[in-house]
Motif scaffolding. Structure first.
Motif, PDB file in Angstrom:
ATOM      1  N   UNK A  55      -4.026  -0.546   1.305  1.00  0.00           N
ATOM      2  CA  UNK A  55      -4.676  -0.883   0.034  1.00  0.00           C
ATOM      3  C   UNK A  55      -4.667  -2.394  -0.178  1.00  0.00           C
ATOM      4  N   UNK A  56      -3.499  -2.994   0.006  1.00  0.00           N
ATOM      5  CA  UNK A  56      -3.393  -4.453  -0.165  1.00  0.00           C
ATOM      6  C   UNK A  56      -4.243  -5.179   0.871  1.00  0.00           C
ATOM      7  N   UNK A  57      -4.315  -4.623   2.083  1.00  0.00           N
ATOM      8  CA  UNK A  57      -5.134  -5.237   3.121  1.00  0.00           C
ATOM      9  C   UNK A  57      -6.618  -5.116   2.790  1.00  0.00           C
ATOM     10  N   UNK A  58      -7.016  -3.984   2.226  1.00  0.00           N
ATOM     11  CA  UNK A  58      -8.407  -3.800   1.807  1.00  0.00           C
ATOM     12  C   UNK A  58      -8.795  -4.849   0.765  1.00  0.00           C
ATOM     13  N   UNK A  59      -7.889  -5.130  -0.135  1.00  0.00           N
ATOM     14  CA  UNK A  59      -8.157  -6.166  -1.145  1.00  0.00           C
ATOM     15  C   UNK A  59      -8.376  -7.523  -0.481  1.00  0.00           C
ATOM     16  N   UNK A  60      -7.607  -7.807   0.557  1.00  0.00           N
ATOM     17  CA  UNK A  60      -7.772  -9.054   1.301  1.00  0.00           C
ATOM     18  C   UNK A  60      -9.143  -9.117   1.985  1.00  0.00           C
ATOM     19  N   UNK A  61      -9.571  -7.978   2.536  1.00  0.00           N
ATOM     20  CA  UNK A  61     -10.866  -7.918   3.211  1.00  0.00           C
ATOM     21  C   UNK A  61     -11.998  -8.146   2.216  1.00  0.00           C
ATOM     22  N   UNK A  62     -11.953  -7.434   1.093  1.00  0.00           N
ATOM     23  CA  UNK A  62     -12.998  -7.594   0.087  1.00  0.00           C
ATOM     24  C   UNK A  62     -13.042  -9.033  -0.420  1.00  0.00           C
ATOM     25  N   UNK A  63     -11.878  -9.624  -0.622  1.00  0.00           N
ATOM     26  CA  UNK A  63     -11.819 -11.003  -1.109  1.00  0.00           C
ATOM     27  C   UNK A  63     -12.389 -11.978  -0.086  1.00  0.00           C
ATOM     28  N   UNK A  64     -12.157 -11.691   1.203  1.00  0.00           N
ATOM     29  CA  UNK A  64     -12.697 -12.542   2.272  1.00  0.00           C
ATOM     30  C   UNK A  64     -14.220 -12.465   2.308  1.00  0.00           C
ATOM     31  N   UNK A  72     -10.252  -2.021  -8.521  1.00  0.00           N
ATOM     32  CA  UNK A  72      -9.374  -1.335  -9.463  1.00  0.00           C
ATOM     33  C   UNK A  72      -8.566  -0.298  -8.689  1.00  0.00           C
ATOM     34  N   UNK A  73      -7.269  -0.559  -8.531  1.00  0.00           N
ATOM     35  CA  UNK A  73      -6.410   0.297  -7.705  1.00  0.00           C
ATOM     36  C   UNK A  73      -5.750   1.380  -8.549  1.00  0.00           C
ATOM     37  N   UNK A  74      -5.835   2.632  -8.071  1.00  0.00           N
ATOM     38  CA  UNK A  74      -5.208   3.766  -8.742  1.00  0.00           C
ATOM     39  C   UNK A  74      -3.979   4.273  -7.992  1.00  0.00           C
ATOM     40  N   UNK A  75      -3.965   4.080  -6.677  1.00  0.00           N
ATOM     41  CA  UNK A  75      -2.852   4.553  -5.853  1.00  0.00           C
ATOM     42  C   UNK A  75      -2.410   3.411  -4.944  1.00  0.00           C
ATOM     43  N   UNK A  76      -1.138   3.041  -5.013  1.00  0.00           N
ATOM     44  CA  UNK A  76      -0.625   1.899  -4.251  1.00  0.00           C
ATOM     45  C   UNK A  76      -0.166   2.316  -2.850  1.00  0.00           C
ATOM     46  N   UNK A  77      -0.021   1.324  -1.978  1.00  0.00           N
ATOM     47  CA  UNK A  77       0.481   1.549  -0.624  1.00  0.00           C
ATOM     48  C   UNK A  77       1.820   2.285  -0.652  1.00  0.00           C
ATOM     49  N   UNK A  78       1.986   3.226   0.290  1.00  0.00           N
ATOM     50  CA  UNK A  78       3.242   3.957   0.414  1.00  0.00           C
ATOM     51  C   UNK A  78       3.319   5.221  -0.410  1.00  0.00           C
ATOM     52  N   UNK A  79       2.238   5.549  -1.120  1.00  0.00           N
ATOM     53  CA  UNK A  79       2.221   6.727  -1.997  1.00  0.00           C
ATOM     54  C   UNK A  79       1.681   7.940  -1.257  1.00  0.00           C
ATOM     55  N   UNK A  80       2.308   9.101  -1.412  1.00  0.00           N
ATOM     56  CA  UNK A  80       1.732  10.324  -0.825  1.00  0.00           C
ATOM     57  C   UNK A  80       0.383  10.628  -1.475  1.00  0.00           C
ATOM     58  N   UNK A  81      -0.596  11.016  -0.665  1.00  0.00           N
ATOM     59  CA  UNK A  81      -1.919  11.368  -1.182  1.00  0.00           C
ATOM     60  C   UNK A  81      -2.344  12.717  -0.623  1.00  0.00           C
ATOM     61  N   UNK A  82      -3.332  13.308  -1.287  1.00  0.00           N
ATOM     62  CA  UNK A  82      -3.872  14.598  -0.855  1.00  0.00           C
ATOM     63  C   UNK A  82      -5.388  14.555  -0.910  1.00  0.00           C
ATOM     64  N   UNK A  83      -6.006  15.543  -0.319  1.00  0.00           N
ATOM     65  CA  UNK A  83      -7.464  15.636  -0.284  1.00  0.00           C
ATOM     66  C   UNK A  83      -8.038  15.533  -1.699  1.00  0.00           C
ATOM     67  N   UNK A  84      -9.018  14.668  -1.863  1.00  0.00           N
ATOM     68  CA  UNK A  84      -9.686  14.517  -3.149  1.00  0.00           C
ATOM     69  C   UNK A  84      -9.192  13.364  -3.993  1.00  0.00           C
ATOM     70  N   UNK A  85      -8.059  12.764  -3.620  1.00  0.00           N
ATOM     71  CA  UNK A  85      -7.553  11.620  -4.389  1.00  0.00           C
ATOM     72  C   UNK A  85      -8.489  10.421  -4.242  1.00  0.00           C
TER      73      UNK A  85
END
Length: 285
Positions: A55-64, A72-85
């Motif tokens: 997620x943080x890396x994606x922000x770096x890419x978009x900024x570049x 607008x981030x809803x789920x941070x790096x290291x968080x468990x996720x499931x289908x549909x999140x």
């Protein structure tokens, strides 16, 4: 390990090279049919279960690609996720979103897979004093992100590259004329070059463990491809003289057994070289 400044430089190099590779002289698909003034919004959709990373890396890419893009981030790096999140929304120039899309997805899919596998290994080690390490068995040009993913998954980073730690493996020792000579030459070299680098030495059997112990100044002994009983004996021999690390034949079925031998670390190349990308997509909304 490398400094934070060096690490950030590696990340920027990954982004700039990947954009060069992917975009070249222009994203002609977007340039051909989407006005430069067009504004859009997209969501990062999870289509799998696991640990999200990048997620943080994606922000770096978009900024570049375009510093005016809003994330607008809803789920941070290291968080468990499931289908549909939905992990984040990105809004701004439609051309810029499309230009960054593939690099964001390629990176996050692989980073999330590595973080997910690392987390599984970490959970298998719960209740022991053993930590999981990555290796240099990484994708060329993408190492910083893969090692970052291991940290996100709860693992530890081994050396980053050849320059930030000395690791005398079997070939080094054989080419140098033996373990004792290899260690002695290394100490002399580090002193001559005024380098403060930790030394790890590989042992293939108990006799080599004894030989390494006899040479002071070794930070960690790498117990490579030893069975459980030999590993236990090696740990007992080493005691508190230096740290211990097991490697070779480490997988989900063996990792707990090696940890219970009492080693401080277990290193596994599988964390980075044997993963299946997490299914993610970037969809316009």
């Amino acid at each position: 390990m490398i400094s934070e400044a060096q690490f950030q430089k590696e990340l920027q190099l990954i982004i700039s090279n990947a954009i060069r590779e992917d975009v070249g002289d222009g994203d002609h698909s977007s340039l051909a049919c989407i006005p430069a003034s067009a504004q859009g919004k997209a969501k990062l959709l999870v289509k799998d279960d696991g640990i999200i990373a990048g997620v943080a890396f994606a922000k770096m890419i978009f900024n570049y690609v375009d510093p005016s893009l809003q994330i607008e981030v809803f789920i941070e790096d290291g968080t468990p996720v499931k289908y549909g999140d939905v992990v984040f929304h990105v809004s701004g120039s439609s051309q810029a979103i499309l230009k960054a899309e593939r690099l964001v997805l390629n990176s996050m899919q692989r980073m999330s897979a590595i973080a997910t596998k690392t987390k599984k290994y970490v959970q298998l080690l719960e209740g022991t004093n053993t930590k999981i390490l990555d290796t240099r068995k990484t994708t060329p040009g993408f190492r910083a992100c893969e090692k970052w993913s291991v940290k996100i998954g709860g693992g530890e980073n081994h050396r980053f590259a050849l320059y930030d730690m000395v690791m005398l493996k079997d070939n080094h020792n054989d080419f140098a004329g033996g373990i004792t000579l290899a260690i002695a030459k290394t100490k002399a070299y580090l002193k001559e070059k005024n380098l403060d680098l930790k030394i790890i030495v590989e042992a293939r059997n108990l006799e080599e463990v004894k030989e390494i112990i006899a040479s002071e100044g070794v930070y960690r002994i790498l117990l490579d491809n030893l069975d459980y009983e030999t590993t236990k004996k090696a740990v007992a021999l080493i005691g508190d003289k230096c740290l211990t690390e097991s490697s070779g034949n480490i997988n989900e079925n063996t990792i707990r057994n090696y940890a219970e031998c009492g080693v401080n670390y277990i290193s596994s190349g599988a964390l980075t070289h044997s993963v299946y990308n997490m299914d993610l997509s970037l969809k316009a909304i």
